[in-house]
Design a protein around this motif. Structure first.
Motif, PDB file in Angstrom:
ATOM      1  N   SER A  18     -12.672  19.531  -1.174  1.00 44.80           N
ATOM      2  CA  SER A  18     -13.657  20.205  -0.328  1.00 44.80           C
ATOM      3  C   SER A  18     -13.023  20.777   0.939  1.00 44.80           C
ATOM      4  O   SER A  18     -13.544  21.725   1.524  1.00 44.80           O
ATOM      5  N   LEU A  19     -11.904  20.228   1.380  1.00 48.09           N
ATOM      6  CA  LEU A  19     -11.247  20.676   2.606  1.00 48.09           C
ATOM      7  C   LEU A  19     -10.105  21.651   2.357  1.00 48.09           C
ATOM      8  O   LEU A  19      -9.783  22.474   3.206  1.00 48.09           O
ATOM      9  N   TYR A  20      -9.466  21.537   1.200  1.00 50.32           N
ATOM     10  CA  TYR A  20      -8.319  22.370   0.868  1.00 50.32           C
ATOM     11  C   TYR A  20      -8.811  23.766   0.502  1.00 50.32           C
ATOM     12  O   TYR A  20      -9.834  23.879  -0.161  1.00 50.32           O
ATOM     13  N   PRO A  21      -8.215  24.855   0.869  1.00 49.46           N
ATOM     14  CA  PRO A  21      -6.969  25.015   1.602  1.00 49.46           C
ATOM     15  C   PRO A  21      -7.147  25.251   3.099  1.00 49.46           C
ATOM     16  O   PRO A  21      -6.202  25.610   3.779  1.00 49.46           O
ATOM     17  N   ASP A  22      -8.358  25.046   3.624  1.00 50.69           N
ATOM     18  CA  ASP A  22      -8.594  25.302   5.042  1.00 50.69           C
ATOM     19  C   ASP A  22      -7.899  24.311   5.969  1.00 50.69           C
ATOM     20  O   ASP A  22      -7.563  24.644   7.105  1.00 50.69           O
ATOM     21  N   PHE A  23      -7.722  23.081   5.497  1.00 52.54           N
ATOM     22  CA  PHE A  23      -7.098  22.044   6.314  1.00 52.54           C
ATOM     23  C   PHE A  23      -6.043  21.316   5.500  1.00 52.54           C
ATOM     24  O   PHE A  23      -6.254  21.053   4.313  1.00 52.54           O
ATOM     25  N   PRO A  24      -4.925  20.938   6.110  1.00 52.65           N
ATOM     26  CA  PRO A  24      -3.955  20.114   5.390  1.00 52.65           C
ATOM     27  C   PRO A  24      -4.519  18.704   5.222  1.00 52.65           C
ATOM     28  O   PRO A  24      -5.052  18.130   6.164  1.00 52.65           O
ATOM     29  N   VAL A  25      -4.433  18.182   4.035  1.00 53.20           N
ATOM     30  CA  VAL A  25      -4.961  16.852   3.743  1.00 53.20           C
ATOM     31  C   VAL A  25      -3.854  16.044   3.091  1.00 53.20           C
ATOM     32  O   VAL A  25      -3.196  16.519   2.168  1.00 53.20           O
ATOM     33  N   PHE A  26      -3.646  14.849   3.572  1.00 57.64           N
ATOM     34  CA  PHE A  26      -2.592  13.994   3.049  1.00 57.64           C
ATOM     35  C   PHE A  26      -3.204  12.752   2.422  1.00 57.64           C
ATOM     36  O   PHE A  26      -4.292  12.328   2.787  1.00 57.64           O
ATOM     37  N   GLY A  27      -2.470  12.148   1.498  1.00 62.44           N
ATOM     38  CA  GLY A  27      -2.919  10.929   0.846  1.00 62.44           C
ATOM     39  C   GLY A  27      -3.041   9.779   1.827  1.00 62.44           C
ATOM     40  O   GLY A  27      -2.584   9.849   2.964  1.00 62.44           O
ATOM     41  N   SER A  28      -3.656   8.715   1.388  1.00 60.09           N
ATOM     42  CA  SER A  28      -3.898   7.595   2.282  1.00 60.09           C
ATOM     43  C   SER A  28      -3.359   6.293   1.709  1.00 60.09           C
ATOM     44  O   SER A  28      -3.943   5.244   1.887  1.00 60.09           O
ATOM     45  N   MET A  29      -2.239   6.355   1.010  1.00 56.71           N
ATOM     46  CA  MET A  29      -1.659   5.144   0.419  1.00 56.71           C
ATOM     47  C   MET A  29      -0.757   4.434   1.425  1.00 56.71           C
ATOM     48  O   MET A  29      -0.093   5.076   2.225  1.00 56.71           O
ATOM     49  N   ILE A  30      -0.746   3.117   1.351  1.00 52.44           N
ATOM     50  CA  ILE A  30       0.214   2.345   2.131  1.00 52.44           C
ATOM     51  C   ILE A  30       1.466   2.141   1.282  1.00 52.44           C
ATOM     52  O   ILE A  30       1.461   2.395   0.082  1.00 52.44           O
ATOM     53  N   GLU A  31       2.537   1.691   1.903  1.00 49.81           N
ATOM     54  CA  GLU A  31       3.753   1.432   1.138  1.00 49.81           C
ATOM     55  C   GLU A  31       3.908  -0.070   0.912  1.00 49.81           C
ATOM     56  O   GLU A  31       3.137  -0.864   1.446  1.00 49.81           O
ATOM     57  N   VAL A  32       4.868  -0.452   0.099  1.00 52.95           N
ATOM     58  CA  VAL A  32       4.998  -1.826  -0.384  1.00 52.95           C
ATOM     59  C   VAL A  32       5.150  -2.836   0.750  1.00 52.95           C
ATOM     60  O   VAL A  32       4.509  -3.887   0.731  1.00 52.95           O
ATOM     61  N   SER A  33       5.972  -2.538   1.733  1.00 53.03           N
ATOM     62  CA  SER A  33       6.176  -3.484   2.833  1.00 53.03           C
ATOM     63  C   SER A  33       4.880  -3.733   3.599  1.00 53.03           C
ATOM     64  O   SER A  33       4.557  -4.879   3.941  1.00 53.03           O
ATOM     65  N   GLU A  34       4.127  -2.671   3.844  1.00 53.24           N
ATOM     66  CA  GLU A  34       2.849  -2.830   4.543  1.00 53.24           C
ATOM     67  C   GLU A  34       1.865  -3.631   3.694  1.00 53.24           C
ATOM     68  O   GLU A  34       1.133  -4.479   4.200  1.00 53.24           O
ATOM     69  N   CYS A  35       1.855  -3.374   2.389  1.00 50.55           N
ATOM     70  CA  CYS A  35       0.971  -4.118   1.490  1.00 50.55           C
ATOM     71  C   CYS A  35       1.306  -5.606   1.537  1.00 50.55           C
ATOM     72  O   CYS A  35       0.419  -6.445   1.656  1.00 50.55           O
ATOM     73  N   LEU A  36       2.586  -5.935   1.434  1.00 50.70           N
ATOM     74  CA  LEU A  36       3.011  -7.333   1.466  1.00 50.70           C
ATOM     75  C   LEU A  36       2.596  -7.991   2.784  1.00 50.70           C
ATOM     76  O   LEU A  36       2.069  -9.112   2.790  1.00 50.70           O
TER      77      LEU A  36
END
Length: 85
Positions: A18-36
């Motif tokens: 719904s936002l693309y291509p008017d706004f840059p949108v990035f994923g919201s995943m954490i990485e392994v160290s943060e998860c741990l």
């Protein structure tokens, strides 16, 4: 899956589309160290790595495999949402 802070919100990819291509949108995943760290806390993570390196290595590898598959799924879901040439 919707946002955990707002009930009945749309799936993340629907929000992205719904936002693309008017706004840059990035994923919201954490990485392994943060998860741990979020799962067991920084102190436990470091302590257990020292006390049980093989066991914690297996846990970390399992988390890594999970997040790798999640990244692949995120890339697949976002196919066509790139301005890269």
């Amino acid at each position: 899956m919707g946002d955990g802070f707002e009930r009945n919100s749309p799936a993340w990819i629907d929000t992205v589309k719904s936002l693309y291509p008017d706004f840059p949108v990035f994923g919201s995943m954490i990485e392994v160290s943060e998860c741990l760290t979020r799962l067991v806390g920084q102190e436990n993570a470091l302590l257990w790595m020292g006390e049980e390196p093989e066991r914690m290595g297996a846990v970390i590898n399992r988390l890594g495999a999970h997040f790798l598959e999640m990244a692949r799924a995120e890339i697949e879901a976002g196919a066509g949402c790139s301005t890269a040439s």
